[in-house]
Design a protein around this motif. Structure first.
Motif, short mmCIF file in Angstrom:
data_model
loop_
_atom_site.label_atom_id
_atom_site.label_comp_id
_atom_site.label_asym_id
_atom_site.label_seq_id
_atom_site.Cartn_x
_atom_site.Cartn_y
_atom_site.Cartn_z
N ALA A 1 45.76 10.97 -9.30
CA ALA A 1 45.33 12.32 -8.65
C ALA A 1 44.30 12.03 -7.70
CB ALA A 1 44.44 13.23 -9.80
N GLY A 2 44.70 13.23 -6.56
CA GLY A 2 43.91 12.78 -5.32
C GLY A 2 43.52 14.24 -4.61
N TYR A 3 42.51 14.21 -3.90
CA TYR A 3 42.35 15.63 -3.05
C TYR A 3 41.89 15.13 -1.69
CZ TYR A 3 40.39 19.89 -1.56
OH TYR A 3 40.14 21.21 -1.09
N PRO B 1 40.05 2.39 -2.38
CA PRO B 1 38.81 2.35 -1.36
C PRO B 1 39.12 2.82 0.20
CG PRO B 1 39.59 0.37 -1.68
CD PRO B 1 40.53 0.94 -2.53
N ILE B 2 40.41 2.60 0.44
CA ILE B 2 40.89 2.87 1.79
C ILE B 2 41.13 4.28 1.89
CG2 ILE B 2 42.56 2.44 3.56
CD1 ILE B 2 41.17 -0.16 2.53
N GLN B 3 41.50 5.29 1.37
CA GLN B 3 41.91 6.59 1.33
C GLN B 3 40.64 7.49 1.61
OE1 GLN B 3 44.95 8.36 1.37
NE2 GLN B 3 45.75 6.41 1.19
N LEU C 1 40.08 11.34 -1.59
CA LEU C 1 39.61 10.88 -2.92
C LEU C 1 40.74 10.79 -3.86
CD1 LEU C 1 36.26 12.57 -3.22
CD2 LEU C 1 36.64 10.20 -2.44
N GLN C 2 40.87 9.50 -4.28
CA GLN C 2 42.18 9.35 -5.32
C GLN C 2 41.83 8.38 -6.24
OE1 GLN C 2 46.00 9.00 -3.12
NE2 GLN C 2 46.31 6.97 -4.21
N PHE C 3 42.25 8.75 -7.56
CA PHE C 3 41.97 7.93 -8.81
C PHE C 3 43.22 7.81 -9.41
CE2 PHE C 3 37.93 9.68 -7.60
CZ PHE C 3 37.22 8.96 -7.58
N PHE D 1 42.65 20.16 14.36
CA PHE D 1 42.65 20.89 12.81
C PHE D 1 42.93 19.85 11.65
CE2 PHE D 1 46.97 20.14 14.88
CZ PHE D 1 47.69 19.84 13.55
N ASN D 2 42.61 20.26 10.49
CA ASN D 2 42.69 19.49 9.35
C ASN D 2 43.44 20.33 8.24
OD1 ASN D 2 40.63 17.58 10.01
ND2 ASN D 2 39.28 19.23 9.58
N PHE D 3 44.37 19.48 7.20
CA PHE D 3 44.94 19.71 6.33
C PHE D 3 44.34 19.29 4.93
CE2 PHE D 3 48.36 20.10 9.26
CZ PHE D 3 49.37 21.13 8.85
N GLU D 4 43.94 20.38 4.28
CA GLU D 4 43.37 20.09 2.71
C GLU D 4 44.42 20.33 1.49
OE1 GLU D 4 40.00 22.23 2.56
OE2 GLU D 4 39.23 21.45 4.39
N GLY D 5 44.19 19.83 0.53
CA GLY D 5 45.31 20.00 -0.66
C GLY D 5 45.22 18.76 -1.49
N ILE D 6 46.02 18.83 -2.73
CA ILE D 6 46.02 18.03 -3.75
C ILE D 6 47.13 17.13 -3.67
CG2 ILE D 6 44.90 19.66 -5.43
CD1 ILE D 6 47.61 20.18 -6.65
N LYS D 7 47.15 16.02 -4.46
CA LYS D 7 48.14 14.91 -4.54
C LYS D 7 48.22 14.76 -6.10
CE LYS D 7 48.31 11.32 -1.58
NZ LYS D 7 47.97 10.32 -1.24
#
Length: 227
Positions: free
Chosen positions: A50-52, A24-26, A32-34, A74-80
């Motif tokens: 898995a997160g994005y 709930p913090i991310q 978003l992370q599950f 600036f922003n960084f986007e990507g997967i985890k």
């Protein structure tokens, strides 16, 4: 006797094998992370998180200065992705609850454009536009506690998760960048002690990958439901 044993396994001692949780913090920090967790042996489980990352969230990055370089926001986007194995230590707990120790592997890939103005020693201003690609792999150990609340709901705490991180940073010049720009960045990092701490030969350059080993940490809290 057979009916009694079946009741004990599937009745009052029924174990919920599927554990879904959400951090709930991310989202406050643009991610978003599950997590999905499932037992494989008695008191041992495997899971995958898995997160994005879709934005910087509350940590908007703007007006960062490296000597004569000032960035725009600036922003960084990507997967985890985080595969994980846990061992729950307490015999008194049914299912995947209580104290646990474990090991994890964390992979992240983030991309973003860095824009800003660079002023040379001769006071010539150049517009900087670079695509940054940061690829990170962590390995580490962890300790935590999963608290069962009621009717399958739980809170999952990771108290500590130290590890080692292997980072690959690639800066791709969308527009040509003055050579002195990288000299200034590396000199700034050397002045604050980062380069000496990592590697005396460490240097960031354009249009190529730079390996950056660092320490890693993992901690957090998740809310979940088991069924």
């Amino acid at each position: 006797m057979i009916h009694c044993a079946i009741y004990k396994v599937y009745g009052q001692n029924y174990i919920r094998k599927n554990h879904l949780s959400f951090d709930p913090i991310q989202p406050l920090f643009g991610t978003l992370q599950f997590q999905y967790e499932r037992p494989i042996l008695n008191k041992i489980s495997v899971s995958l998180t898995a997160g994005y990352k879709f934005s910087s969230g509350l940590l908007n990055i703007a007006d960062i200065s490296f000597q004569r370089f000032e960035t725009d926001e600036f922003n960084f986007e990507g997967i985890k992705l985080i595969p994980e194995i846990r061992w729950y230590t307490q015999k008194s707990h049914i299912g995947l609850t209580g104290f646990f120790v474990g090991a994890y592997f964390r992979y992240q890939n983030r991309i973003g454009d860095i824009e800003g103005d660079y002023t040379s020693l001769s006071n010539e201003v150049s517009r900087i536009l670079i695509e940054a690609n940061l690829n990170t792999s962590n390995i580490g150990i962890e300790i935590g506690y999963k608290l069962e609340i009621k009717n399958g709901f739980f809170i999952d705490f990771i108290i500590a998760g130290p590890g080692i991180s292997f980072n690959n940073l690639e800066l791709i010049e969308i527009e040509p960048v003055p050579d002195a720009f990288y000299d200034d960045i590396n000199e700034t990092l050397r002045d604050i002690g980062i380069i000496d701490l990592l590697d005396s030969d460490f240097r960031i350059n354009g249009n190529q990958k730079t390996s950056i080993p660092t320490l890693a940490f993992r901690y957090g809290i998740k809310l979940g439901y088991a069924f």
